[in-house]
Motif scaffolding. Structure first.
Motif, PDB file in Angstrom:
ATOM      1  N   UNK A 153       0.637  -1.246   0.010  1.00 23.43           N
ATOM      2  CA  UNK A 153      -0.085   0.124  -0.056  1.00 23.43           C
ATOM      3  C   UNK A 153       0.860   1.261  -0.028  1.00 23.43           C
ATOM      4  N   UNK A 154       2.378   1.286  -0.097  1.00 19.12           N
ATOM      5  CA  UNK A 154       2.990   2.374   0.317  1.00 19.12           C
ATOM      6  C   UNK A 154       2.766   3.264  -1.013  1.00 19.12           C
ATOM      7  N   UNK A 155       2.728   2.761  -2.285  1.00 20.35           N
ATOM      8  CA  UNK A 155       2.292   3.924  -3.172  1.00 20.35           C
ATOM      9  C   UNK A 155       1.171   4.480  -3.279  1.00 20.35           C
ATOM     10  N   UNK A 156       0.046   3.797  -2.619  1.00 13.86           N
ATOM     11  CA  UNK A 156      -1.330   4.483  -2.366  1.00 13.86           C
ATOM     12  C   UNK A 156      -1.270   5.524  -1.557  1.00 13.86           C
ATOM     13  N   UNK A 157      -0.532   5.519  -0.501  1.00 12.30           N
ATOM     14  CA  UNK A 157      -0.264   6.396   0.753  1.00 12.30           C
ATOM     15  C   UNK A 157       0.149   7.785  -0.032  1.00 12.30           C
ATOM     16  N   UNK A 158       1.329   7.485  -0.797  1.00 12.47           N
ATOM     17  CA  UNK A 158       1.940   8.745  -1.309  1.00 12.47           C
ATOM     18  C   UNK A 158       1.145   9.390  -2.348  1.00 12.47           C
TER      19      UNK A 158
END
Length: 397
Positions: free
Chosen positions: A61-66
């Motif tokens: 999920x890291x890209x979604x948070x960015x």
């Protein structure tokens, strides 16, 4: 309509701009899903480090948070300096940050590359969505927004299958998939043309914008977020649901989610044709009714056939609902503010993806799989019924 826009609907194969924008749209699913087959191997490599279990799972999920945090900034940049430079830079950064996992040997650095991938995705999606509205209007705009959803579904299916095959050869090979967009950079440079109006002075653009234009956009973005929260109960909860019903085979989970994506891709392909035949309101009613039917099937007697039919109905319903939010929002936005609208739409989707498990998990814990599913189906069915009654009353008056 501006000189760069068209309202005509012709074969997509004869529209290089449209093909380029659909290639960019397919990166949405690639960002998060492609890494999934590599997670077990990464856990074996980094599993002994501090907080390794948490950090490895955070890679997905890291890209979604960015995207959630950076989409608004990217929208401002798109409106101020133009669509094309942001799109090209975003694609280059996407390929670089995504494929960095091939060589990075530190888990912290790998997480940082995933966050950078999210920034690249925010740049690509805001610029791409703004260009769709710059190039198309009317029925052509609806056709392209439907084609966008189809590209995300079909592209996601292909990327996941490709990454799974590469992961069976070596743990890090799925990261190679992220380098594919770099191959198309020359094509993007050739066919993407910056709309002339983006060169207007910012103060002139601000002066020409009608007051209150953002209010309907905010409502549409909010509606899109709610639909996304509902839809993403499928990828986030389906493995646990199947396990609770005695279906522990991971291959079945993959097949059900593949059915979800394929059904959505097919439905999105026919979105504009269906909308032109039955109208906007009827299309929305059909979309919501399909999702309600899907959750009812899953919550009834969960045979294998019912599970696949439910997943297909939910995927098709979501694919018919989303293009309308995008097309209407971009269609009513002032030309010089389309980057901002694209950022709001992009941020709402990824925020919905992130929030979804935090909404669905407590609901399932309180009411169980059957109670939560039937309750959701009933709510969606009620919304479809209200829309139908409102449409009938409007037609009579």
């Amino acid at each position: 309509m501006t000189k760069t826009q068209t309202s005509e609907i012709g074969p997509l194969r004869n529209d290089p701009r449209g093909i380029a924008l659909l290639l960019a749209a397919s990166l949405t699913v690639m960002a998060a899903a492609t890494i999934s087959p590599a997670l077990p191997g990464l856990e074996q490599q980094f599993g002994d480090g501090p907080n390794a279990a948490y950090l490895i799972r955070a890679l997905v999920p890291a890209p979604s948070l960015t995207v959630v945090f950076m989409a608004a900034f990217c929208g401002i940049v798109v409106d101020r300096i133009g669509r094309k430079p942001v799109l090209i830079t975003g694609i280059a950064l996407f390929a670089l940050a995504g494929s960095a996992g091939l060589v990075l040997q530190d888990l912290g650095h790998l997480l940082a590359s995933r966050l950078a991938l999210g920034l690249a995705l925010a740049m690509v999606m805001t610029a791409q969505s703004a260009l769709v509205a710059d190039y198309y209007a009317g029925a052509a705009l609806h056709r392209m927004t439907g084609a966008q959803v189809a590209a995300r579904n079909f592209g996601g299916f292909v990327f996941i299958m490709l990454a799974g095959g590469l992961a069976s050869v070596a743990t890090r090979l799925p990261f190679l998939v992220y380098a594919l967009p770099a191959i198309f950079l020359p094509f993007f440079l050739k066919v993407i043309v910056e709309p002339a109006r983006n060169k207007e002075a910012p103060n002139r653009a601000a002066h020409d914008s009608p007051a209150g234009w953002w209010m309907p956009i905010a409502l549409l973005a909010g509606g899109q977020m709610i639909i996304t929260i509902i839809f993403f109960t499928m990828p986030t909860q389906m493995p646990f649901f199947l396990s609770s019903q005695g279906y522990d085979n991971p291959a079945l989970t993959g097949a059900v989610l593949g059915c979800l994506m394929i059904a959505g891709g097919i439905a999105a392909t026919f979105y504009q044709r269906l909308r032109a035949t039955i109208g906007d309101i009827a299309n929305r009613i059909a979309a919501i009714a399909l999702m309600a039917t899907g959750f009812a099937l899953l919550s009834g007697v969960p045979t294998v056939y019912a599970i696949f039919a439910g997943a297909a109905a939910i995927g098709a319903g979501y694919a018919l609902a989303i293009p309308g939010f995008i097309a209407v929002a971009l269609g009513v936005t002032p030309a010089q503010r389309r980057g901002t609208t694209a950022a709001m739409l992009t941020g709402s989707v990824f925020l919905g993806q992130f929030v979804s498990p935090f909404v669905s998990t407590p609901a399932i814990a309180n009411w169980g799989w059957r109670g939560a599913g039937l309750g959701l189906a009933a709510c969606l069915g009620m919304v479809a019924l209200i829309l139908m009654i409102a449409a009938l009353r409007k037609r009579r008056t």
